[in-house]
Design an enzyme around this catalytic site. Structure first.
Site, PDB file in Angstrom:
ATOM      1  N   PRO A  74       0.781  -1.236   0.000  1.00 41.22           N
ATOM      2  CA  PRO A  74       0.000   0.000   0.000  1.00 41.22           C
ATOM      3  C   PRO A  74       0.817   1.293   0.000  1.00 41.22           C
ATOM      4  O   PRO A  74       1.263   1.777   1.021  1.00 41.22           O
ATOM      5  CB  PRO A  74      -0.846  -0.103   1.269  1.00 41.22           C
ATOM      6  CG  PRO A  74      -0.792  -1.514   1.671  1.00 41.22           C
ATOM      7  CD  PRO A  74       0.553  -1.980   1.242  1.00 41.22           C
ATOM      8  N   GLU A  75       0.984   1.836  -1.198  1.00 41.23           N
ATOM      9  CA  GLU A  75       1.438   3.203  -1.344  1.00 41.23           C
ATOM     10  C   GLU A  75       0.211   3.963  -1.844  1.00 41.23           C
ATOM     11  O   GLU A  75      -0.888   3.400  -1.871  1.00 41.23           O
ATOM     12  CB  GLU A  75       2.610   3.276  -2.342  1.00 41.23           C
ATOM     13  CG  GLU A  75       3.830   2.474  -1.860  1.00 41.23           C
ATOM     14  CD  GLU A  75       5.021   2.553  -2.809  1.00 41.23           C
ATOM     15  OE1 GLU A  75       5.254   3.603  -3.402  1.00 41.23           O
ATOM     16  OE2 GLU A  75       5.715   1.532  -2.958  1.00 41.23           O
ATOM     17  N   LYS A  83      -0.655   7.765   2.181  1.00 46.31           N
ATOM     18  CA  LYS A  83      -0.933   6.345   2.371  1.00 46.31           C
ATOM     19  C   LYS A  83      -2.018   6.104   3.409  1.00 46.31           C
ATOM     20  O   LYS A  83      -2.255   4.965   3.799  1.00 46.31           O
ATOM     21  CB  LYS A  83       0.352   5.618   2.777  1.00 46.31           C
ATOM     22  CG  LYS A  83       1.497   5.791   1.780  1.00 46.31           C
ATOM     23  CD  LYS A  83       2.779   5.179   2.307  1.00 46.31           C
ATOM     24  CE  LYS A  83       3.957   5.528   1.402  1.00 46.31           C
ATOM     25  NZ  LYS A  83       5.248   5.063   1.978  1.00 46.31           N
ATOM     26  N   ARG A 100       1.056  -8.830   8.542  1.00 50.94           N
ATOM     27  CA  ARG A 100       2.235  -8.566   9.379  1.00 50.94           C
ATOM     28  C   ARG A 100       1.951  -7.689  10.582  1.00 50.94           C
ATOM     29  O   ARG A 100       2.844  -7.435  11.377  1.00 50.94           O
ATOM     30  CB  ARG A 100       3.340  -7.968   8.517  1.00 50.94           C
ATOM     31  CG  ARG A 100       4.013  -9.039   7.682  1.00 50.94           C
ATOM     32  CD  ARG A 100       4.901  -8.453   6.628  1.00 50.94           C
ATOM     33  NE  ARG A 100       6.044  -7.770   7.205  1.00 50.94           N
ATOM     34  CZ  ARG A 100       7.000  -7.228   6.473  1.00 50.94           C
ATOM     35  NH1 ARG A 100       6.944  -7.292   5.169  1.00 50.94           N
ATOM     36  NH2 ARG A 100       8.012  -6.630   7.042  1.00 50.94           N
ATOM     37  N   ARG A 136      16.663   0.346   2.305  1.00 48.87           N
ATOM     38  CA  ARG A 136      15.750  -0.152   1.281  1.00 48.87           C
ATOM     39  C   ARG A 136      16.533  -0.403   0.006  1.00 48.87           C
ATOM     40  O   ARG A 136      17.533   0.247  -0.251  1.00 48.87           O
ATOM     41  CB  ARG A 136      14.642   0.863   0.988  1.00 48.87           C
ATOM     42  CG  ARG A 136      14.046   1.524   2.205  1.00 48.87           C
ATOM     43  CD  ARG A 136      13.491   0.539   3.197  1.00 48.87           C
ATOM     44  NE  ARG A 136      12.448  -0.273   2.632  1.00 48.87           N
ATOM     45  CZ  ARG A 136      11.190   0.108   2.523  1.00 48.87           C
ATOM     46  NH1 ARG A 136      10.822   1.279   2.934  1.00 48.87           N
ATOM     47  NH2 ARG A 136      10.303  -0.711   2.013  1.00 48.87           N
TER      48      ARG A 136
END
Length: 269
Positions: free
Chosen positions: A2-3, A59, A112, A256
């Site tokens: 989800p961006e 977001k 998660r 990242r």
DNA sequence: TTAAGTGTTGCTCT
DNA sequence: AAGAGCAACACTTA
């Protein structure tokens, strides 16, 4: 996942299936996701309330509940929102479920458990409190604002694009795509981009995010639907640049992995 | 089995 | 003080 584009899809999903409906029941399956609120408190404050409005900022998805305030949802790394008909069709990893009357249920799913659901009084105040910058697709966010924001940061452009306090909505995946489309190396310094590069970056940012929404961000079919010049389907080990055919490379930035084309996205001389 | 992963926060160091 | 780097969070998948 989800961006901004995926959250925009969640918003449309809510609008299409759940907006206007009243909450008849609240099932909290994971207390962790609702922070300080107790399940009983959440239940008491949501029951009987109408899902009257929806907004997205970066977001975050905000569901307006009239006088009861707003439900603010963040999806972390892989959360989602799903409407379903029968209580038995409850998706896996359902952390919070709103029952919306006959045959309508809305589930906040989050395998998660990174993410959260909050109940807040005012949407704008929430956005300000979170320190979020302008939404990347907000029409009021102009190229001149973008240029000013970037000029204020002596930082690599990829990190700046992903900084939610500078611009809200862009994460690791889409920052790679935006930089590829703009042909900018992820390590270029934000404050050292030329005016033409900033202009290009702003236009590509919009194009990439809008394309992703149009192609059904988050769905299985998105990769096939995306324009053929997109890096995203090749954003993996062994990927090939859609422009030059060269091997896609990676580098680490702030923990990242950035994927980029070393031939098409040259570092600063 | 080990590692990496779409996000955020909080800490340390410079 | 801004920014870089890293660990932590929790769980799945390659």
């Amino acid at each position: 996942m989800p961006e901004l584009p995926e959250v925009e899809i969640f918003k449309r999903h809510v609008d299409a299936t759940s907006r206007g409906r009243r909450v008849s029941g609240v099932v909290v399956r994971d207390r962790k996701m609702i922070g300080k609120l107790s399940p009983a408190q959440l239940q008491a404050r949501l029951k009987g309330v109408r899902l009257a409005a929806s907004r997205r900022h970066g977001k975050y998805l905000l569901i307006g509940l009239g006088k009861a305030g707003w439900l603010a949802l963040h999806f972390g790394m892989n959360g989602a929102l799903r409407h379903f008909g029968k209580p038995g069709d409850d998706p896996a990893y359902d952390r919070l479920r709103l029952d919306l009357g006959a045959g309508h249920h809305l589930a906040y799913v989050n395998p998660r458990r990174i993410g959260r659901v909050a109940l807040v009084a005012d949407a704008d105040a929430f956005i300000a409190d979170e320190g979020l910058g302008p939404d990347a697709l907000d029409g009021r966010f102009r190229e001149s604002d973008f240029a000013r924001a970037l000029a204020a940061h002596r930082r690599d452009i990829k990190s700046a694009l992903m900084d939610q306090s500078i611009i809200a909505g862009i994460g690791n995946l889409y920052s790679d795509e935006i930089l590829f489309q703009a042909r900018l190396h992820p390590r270029r310094r934000a404050d050292r981009l030329e005016a033409a590069e900033v202009k290009r970056l702003f236009a590509k940012m919009r194009r990439v995010l809008r394309s992703a929404v149009r192609c059904g961000a988050g769905s299985e079919q998105m990769l096939e639907r995306l324009p053929k010049d997109f890096l995203l389907p090749e954003r993996r080990r062994g990927g090939r640049c859609p422009a030059c055919g060269g091997a896609v490379a990676t580098l680490k930035l702030g923990g990242r992995t950035a994927y980029y084309c070393p031939r098409c996205q040259k570092p600063e001389r």
